[in-house]
Design a protein around this motif. Structure first.
Motif, PDB file in Angstrom:
ATOM      1  N   ILE A 243       5.045   3.128   2.628  1.00  0.00           N
ATOM      2  CA  ILE A 243       3.723   2.604   2.952  1.00  0.00           C
ATOM      3  C   ILE A 243       3.414   1.457   1.998  1.00  0.00           C
ATOM      4  O   ILE A 243       3.928   1.404   0.877  1.00  0.00           O
ATOM      5  N   SER A 244       2.592   0.518   2.445  1.00  0.00           N
ATOM      6  CA  SER A 244       2.238  -0.622   1.599  1.00  0.00           C
ATOM      7  C   SER A 244       1.087  -0.237   0.673  1.00  0.00           C
ATOM      8  O   SER A 244       0.312   0.685   0.965  1.00  0.00           O
ATOM      9  N   PRO A 245       0.926  -0.924  -0.447  1.00  0.00           N
ATOM     10  CA  PRO A 245      -0.203  -0.632  -1.347  1.00  0.00           C
ATOM     11  C   PRO A 245      -1.556  -0.814  -0.663  1.00  0.00           C
ATOM     12  O   PRO A 245      -2.492  -0.063  -0.937  1.00  0.00           O
ATOM     13  N   GLU A 246      -1.668  -1.815   0.221  1.00  0.00           N
ATOM     14  CA  GLU A 246      -2.939  -2.041   0.915  1.00  0.00           C
ATOM     15  C   GLU A 246      -3.310  -0.853   1.788  1.00  0.00           C
ATOM     16  O   GLU A 246      -4.463  -0.408   1.816  1.00  0.00           O
ATOM     17  N   GLU A 247      -2.329  -0.312   2.493  1.00  0.00           N
ATOM     18  CA  GLU A 247      -2.585   0.854   3.334  1.00  0.00           C
ATOM     19  C   GLU A 247      -2.951   2.069   2.484  1.00  0.00           C
ATOM     20  O   GLU A 247      -3.882   2.813   2.807  1.00  0.00           O
ATOM     21  N   ALA A 248      -2.221   2.269   1.391  1.00  0.00           N
ATOM     22  CA  ALA A 248      -2.506   3.408   0.515  1.00  0.00           C
ATOM     23  C   ALA A 248      -3.904   3.303  -0.086  1.00  0.00           C
ATOM     24  O   ALA A 248      -4.611   4.306  -0.216  1.00  0.00           O
ATOM     25  N   ALA A 249      -4.314   2.082  -0.444  1.00  0.00           N
ATOM     26  CA  ALA A 249      -5.649   1.882  -1.013  1.00  0.00           C
ATOM     27  C   ALA A 249      -6.730   2.212   0.011  1.00  0.00           C
ATOM     28  O   ALA A 249      -7.741   2.856  -0.309  1.00  0.00           O
ATOM     29  N   GLU A 250      -6.538   1.796   1.251  1.00  0.00           N
ATOM     30  CA  GLU A 250      -7.516   2.087   2.302  1.00  0.00           C
ATOM     31  C   GLU A 250      -7.614   3.598   2.541  1.00  0.00           C
ATOM     32  O   GLU A 250      -8.706   4.144   2.694  1.00  0.00           O
ATOM     33  N   LEU A 251      -6.472   4.267   2.580  1.00  0.00           N
ATOM     34  CA  LEU A 251      -6.478   5.709   2.803  1.00  0.00           C
ATOM     35  C   LEU A 251      -7.155   6.440   1.651  1.00  0.00           C
ATOM     36  O   LEU A 251      -7.861   7.436   1.855  1.00  0.00           O
ATOM     37  N   THR A 252      -6.958   5.955   0.429  1.00  0.00           N
ATOM     38  CA  THR A 252      -7.605   6.568  -0.727  1.00  0.00           C
ATOM     39  C   THR A 252      -9.116   6.419  -0.637  1.00  0.00           C
ATOM     40  O   THR A 252      -9.875   7.368  -0.865  1.00  0.00           O
ATOM     41  N   TYR A 253      -9.555   5.223  -0.290  1.00  0.00           N
ATOM     42  CA  TYR A 253     -10.999   4.953  -0.264  1.00  0.00           C
ATOM     43  C   TYR A 253     -11.693   5.736   0.838  1.00  0.00           C
ATOM     44  O   TYR A 253     -12.838   6.169   0.674  1.00  0.00           O
ATOM     45  N   TYR A 254     -10.996   5.944   1.941  1.00  0.00           N
ATOM     46  CA  TYR A 254     -11.644   6.597   3.080  1.00  0.00           C
ATOM     47  C   TYR A 254     -11.203   8.041   3.271  1.00  0.00           C
ATOM     48  O   TYR A 254     -11.046   8.512   4.391  1.00  0.00           O
TER      49      TYR A 254
ATOM     50  N   PRO B  39      -0.475   2.082  14.402  1.00  0.00           N
ATOM     51  CA  PRO B  39      -1.126   2.244  13.095  1.00  0.00           C
ATOM     52  C   PRO B  39      -0.366   3.242  12.225  1.00  0.00           C
ATOM     53  O   PRO B  39       0.429   4.046  12.716  1.00  0.00           O
ATOM     54  N   THR B  40      -0.648   3.184  10.941  1.00  0.00           N
ATOM     55  CA  THR B  40       0.071   4.041   9.998  1.00  0.00           C
ATOM     56  C   THR B  40      -0.533   5.427   9.891  1.00  0.00           C
ATOM     57  O   THR B  40       0.186   6.434   9.883  1.00  0.00           O
ATOM     58  N   ALA B  41      -1.863   5.516   9.796  1.00  0.00           N
ATOM     59  CA  ALA B  41      -2.499   6.818   9.574  1.00  0.00           C
ATOM     60  C   ALA B  41      -3.952   6.764  10.000  1.00  0.00           C
ATOM     61  O   ALA B  41      -4.545   5.692  10.166  1.00  0.00           O
ATOM     62  N   VAL B  42      -4.519   7.940  10.161  1.00  0.00           N
ATOM     63  CA  VAL B  42      -5.948   8.078  10.447  1.00  0.00           C
ATOM     64  C   VAL B  42      -6.512   9.082   9.458  1.00  0.00           C
ATOM     65  O   VAL B  42      -5.861  10.076   9.122  1.00  0.00           O
TER      66      VAL B  42
ATOM     67  N   ILE C  98     -17.017   9.359   8.283  1.00  0.00           N
ATOM     68  CA  ILE C  98     -16.373   8.070   8.539  1.00  0.00           C
ATOM     69  C   ILE C  98     -14.951   8.325   9.026  1.00  0.00           C
ATOM     70  O   ILE C  98     -14.143   8.944   8.324  1.00  0.00           O
ATOM     71  N   LEU C  99     -14.640   7.857  10.216  1.00  0.00           N
ATOM     72  CA  LEU C  99     -13.299   7.954  10.785  1.00  0.00           C
ATOM     73  C   LEU C  99     -12.633   6.589  10.636  1.00  0.00           C
ATOM     74  O   LEU C  99     -13.176   5.580  11.079  1.00  0.00           O
ATOM     75  N   SER C 100     -11.470   6.548   9.990  1.00  0.00           N
ATOM     76  CA  SER C 100     -10.795   5.273   9.719  1.00  0.00           C
ATOM     77  C   SER C 100      -9.369   5.295  10.248  1.00  0.00           C
ATOM     78  O   SER C 100      -8.600   6.221   9.970  1.00  0.00           O
ATOM     79  N   LEU C 101      -9.022   4.250  10.986  1.00  0.00           N
ATOM     80  CA  LEU C 101      -7.663   4.037  11.467  1.00  0.00           C
ATOM     81  C   LEU C 101      -7.058   2.921  10.631  1.00  0.00           C
ATOM     82  O   LEU C 101      -7.618   1.825  10.542  1.00  0.00           O
ATOM     83  N   VAL C 102      -5.931   3.205   9.973  1.00  0.00           N
ATOM     84  CA  VAL C 102      -5.358   2.285   8.994  1.00  0.00           C
ATOM     85  C   VAL C 102      -3.920   1.944   9.377  1.00  0.00           C
ATOM     86  O   VAL C 102      -3.161   2.812   9.804  1.00  0.00           O
TER      87      VAL C 102
ATOM     88  N   GLY D  18     -12.465  -3.817   8.320  1.00  0.00           N
ATOM     89  CA  GLY D  18     -12.220  -4.431   7.021  1.00  0.00           C
ATOM     90  C   GLY D  18     -11.789  -5.876   7.146  1.00  0.00           C
ATOM     91  O   GLY D  18     -11.177  -6.285   8.132  1.00  0.00           O
ATOM     92  N   ALA D  19     -12.123  -6.669   6.115  1.00  0.00           N
ATOM     93  CA  ALA D  19     -11.784  -8.083   6.135  1.00  0.00           C
ATOM     94  C   ALA D  19     -10.277  -8.312   6.138  1.00  0.00           C
ATOM     95  O   ALA D  19      -9.793  -9.339   6.614  1.00  0.00           O
ATOM     96  N   ASN D  20      -9.514  -7.327   5.622  1.00  0.00           N
ATOM     97  CA  ASN D  20      -8.056  -7.485   5.599  1.00  0.00           C
ATOM     98  C   ASN D  20      -7.412  -7.138   6.941  1.00  0.00           C
ATOM     99  O   ASN D  20      -6.200  -7.211   7.085  1.00  0.00           O
ATOM    100  N   GLU D  21      -8.214  -6.705   7.915  1.00  0.00           N
ATOM    101  CA  GLU D  21      -7.768  -6.433   9.280  1.00  0.00           C
ATOM    102  C   GLU D  21      -6.752  -5.300   9.381  1.00  0.00           C
ATOM    103  O   GLU D  21      -6.023  -5.203  10.362  1.00  0.00           O
ATOM    104  N   ILE D  22      -6.684  -4.440   8.377  1.00  0.00           N
ATOM    105  CA  ILE D  22      -5.765  -3.307   8.473  1.00  0.00           C
ATOM    106  C   ILE D  22      -6.534  -1.990   8.581  1.00  0.00           C
ATOM    107  O   ILE D  22      -5.947  -0.918   8.487  1.00  0.00           O
ATOM    108  N   ASN D  23      -7.842  -2.074   8.789  1.00  0.00           N
ATOM    109  CA  ASN D  23      -8.651  -0.881   8.866  1.00  0.00           C
ATOM    110  C   ASN D  23      -9.775  -1.054   9.878  1.00  0.00           C
ATOM    111  O   ASN D  23     -10.494  -2.058   9.853  1.00  0.00           O
ATOM    112  N   ILE D  24      -9.907  -0.107  10.787  1.00  0.00           N
ATOM    113  CA  ILE D  24     -11.042  -0.036  11.702  1.00  0.00           C
ATOM    114  C   ILE D  24     -11.725   1.298  11.455  1.00  0.00           C
ATOM    115  O   ILE D  24     -11.085   2.351  11.541  1.00  0.00           O
TER     116      ILE D  24
END
Length: 613
Positions: free
Chosen positions: A352-363, A451-454, A535-539, A570-576
């Motif tokens: 997994i990329s650091p950006e994806e891991a960061a989004e999953l951590t935050y949400y 997508p990678t994860a929800v 909050i439901l997040s698709l990453v 998200g502004a990075n377009e990897i999270n809805i």
């Protein structure tokens, strides 16, 4: 008892500022770090639950397996308890609060209370190797008058400190077999407990605990955990050395003292990484067991970093020794496409990329704190999440830039743990890792097309502010954000229009504080509050190239009768992300996992089954 005790009693420490123990020659039968100049460092960080429940397994099944081909350094968090409230850090913070919550005696607050000199009546530490039972009472004040005599309420922290002592002594006696090592470990535990008791008593006398003092109190947890782990490792034949970092951070010169509200800069962390790396290299072939607590930090460690400072220290250590990999050991196999406790079809994500891991951590997913990741990723050091209960598993690799750089030694490390290492892996891209024949191939092309994860973050409150003016002034948003700033409210999601603002915040905000926030926000318009939301997040890193993924997500929720309160991307377009009713959280998680990640239950065919609706 061990069948063949070591020829001499190995010391827990070598020149530590915390311990006065001398360090005899290392017995020849102890396992040490690899002396091969080409061997790379691997940093293994173990959380409080792992240290509390699986310390012996860590020594026997994990650390020893890496030593022949790598140099290993271990970072330990404070031990956890049977419940979160009984965790060492929580008990330490509780004891600090109890030291300040005492009731003053009438003689202490009377008008004729004279000034006096107080001193401890307890004796100094016992000689090395002769630990004695310590008194369970707090040190007594000895004065020519009784005005400073202590009441039971004034020494209320003693029961908490006694519980800490009992927990660690019990852990030592149930884990260490060699009587000499156990004897020395018990002495070290008793000495640290005595020091903690004295420290708390001093704060009680001056009736104040500064942020730096609170740091020092919390630091006892890592010291005790690392000493126990060091003893267990040596008891199991590993030449370990206890390393305390409480004095690794130099005090700043006058004029350079940093304000408590000022954020520490990257230059500070670079200096800490260099100092920690230098200290670890002094251990030679011994396996360093390093405290996650790294001493007085300008502005307080807890305030500047928070309770995740142990993860941060492990990252700084990896940078300081130029490690090939940072391993974060948990009680799960790695990062999953969804919480496996809530989604039966969730599967392990190999990379997994650091950006994806960061989004999953935050949400909502407990992965690794983004700031901790940043310290190692900027040095191109991969992070591997592994399971203490399944050390042979490959885990999940958080790689700096899998599209460009090599995955340095990550597969080699996994094979070394499995005892099957035959060559050095050097794949240059994610494509090479996941194509057929690659070490991370999953047997399908799912990773490239979906997508990678929800994830779900529950216990959310939504604040809706509707302006009471038809034409909104330019200060509308500024006023709202000013209110949030004054009350230190962190917003997870926000959606705005000219006259309407919706904000999602954590429900953990104290009700009284939230009521004040709402009262202030009403100055700018009508306010509605929705509680018990989620909050439901698709990453996914590839989501920015997936046409129609948002439509599929919201159509799926609509078909499942899940109402959407607000939407944000998200502004990075990897999270809805979207906010839904908390009662629909589990159903929505399964719906999106099955639809957008195309993970269907076994036996399911075609469209989603009615069991999800």
């Amino acid at each position: 008892m061990v069948d063949t005790p070591p020829p001499s009693s190995p010391s827990l420490s070598s020149g530590s500022s915390v311990s006065s123990l001398s360090s005899p020659p290392t017995p020849p039968n102890l396992h040490q770090n690899s002396v091969d100049p080409a061997a790379k460092w691997i940093i293994q960080k173990f959380g409080g639950t792992s240290v509390g429940k699986f310390a012996v397994k860590i020594a026997e099944d994990i650390v020893a397996d890496y030593l022949d081909q790598h140099k290993v350094a271990i970072v330990c968090s404070a031990r956890s308890g049977s419940t979160k409230a009984l965790g060492t850090t929580n008990l330490l913070l509780k004891s600090a609060s109890e030291a300040l919550s005492r009731t003053r005696s009438p003689s202490e607050t009377g008008p004729n209370t004279p000034n006096g000199v107080f001193s401890r009546t307890s004796q100094g530490p016992s000689p090395v190797g002769s630990p004695r039972a310590r008194s369970k009472s707090s040190p007594r004040l000895e004065t020519p008058f009784s005005s400073l005599s202590m009441s039971p309420a004034q020494s209320s922290f003693n029961a908490t400190v006694d519980l800490l002592r009992s927990e660690h002594i019990t852990a030592a006696r149930t884990s260490v077999r060699d009587p000499e090592i156990l004897k020395e470990l018990e002495y070290e535990i008793e000495r640290d407990i005595d020091a903690l008791r004295s420290f708390l008593f001093a704060t009680q006398v001056i009736d104040e605990i500064s942020p730096r003092s609170k740091d020092s109190i919390v630091g006892y947890g890592e010291r005790l955990a690392c000493k126990i782990m060091t003893a267990i490792l040596r008891d199991r034949g590993v030449d370990a050395e206890y390393v305390s970092l409480e004095n690794i951070v130099p005090f700043p010169d006058d004029g350079e003292v940093q304000a408590e509200t000022e954020t520490l800069g990257q230059e500070f962390y670079d200096k800490v990484a260099a100092a920690v790396g230098k200290r670890i290299l002094e251990c030679g072939p011994r396996v360093p067991v390093v405290t996650g607590f790294f001493g007085p930090v300008p502005g307080s460690l807890l305030r500047q970093v928070g309770r995740g400072y142990t993860d941060l220290l492990s990252a700084l250590l990896a940078v300081g020794v130029q490690a090939s990999e940072l391993q974060i050991w948990k009680e799960v196999d790695g990062i999953f496409t969804a919480d496996p406790r809530k989604v039966p079809t969730a599967r392990l994500i190999p990379i997994i990329s650091p950006e994806e891991a960061a989004e999953l951590t935050y949400y909502g997913s407990e992965v690794v704190h983004p700031f901790t990741m940043e310290q190692v990723i900027r040095k191109r050091i991969p992070i591997r999440i592994k399971n203490v209960e399944n050390p042979k598993g490959g885990g999940t690799v958080i790689h700096p830039d899998p599209e460009i750089d090599a995955v340095s030694a990550t597969q080699e490390a996994s094979e070394a743990a499995n005892g099957t290492a035959t060559k050095q892996w050097s794949y240059k891209s994610l494509a090479q890792l996941t194509t057929p024949g690659g070490p991370l191939h999953t047997g399908s092309d799912v990773a490239h097309k979906h997508p990678t994860a929800v994830t779900i973050k529950e216990n959310i409150v939504v604040l809706n502010v509707n302006s009471n003016r038809k034409n909104v002034s330019h200060g509308f948003l500024a006023g709202i954000f000013g209110v949030l700033d004054r009350f230190s409210v962190v917003v997870d999601l926000i959606s705005t229009s000219e006259v309407y603002v919706s904000m999602a915040i954590e429900q953990g905000v104290e009700k009284r504080a939230l009521d004040k926030v709402v009262r202030e926000l009403k100055k700018y318009g009508s306010v509605t509050v929705l509680r018990d939301m989620a909050i439901l997040s698709l990453v996914g890193k590839h989501m920015r190239h997936l046409v129609g993924i948002a439509g599929r997500m919201f159509t799926t929720l609509g078909q499942g009768n899940v109402n959407i309160e607000m939407i944000s991307q998200g502004a990075n377009e990897i999270n809805i992300s979207c906010v839904i009713d908390g009662r629909d959280a589990i159903k929505a998680l399964n719906l999106i996992h099955q639809s957008c990640l195309q993970i269907k239950p076994e036996g399911a065919k075609g469209r989603m089954g009615p069991w999800l609706f």
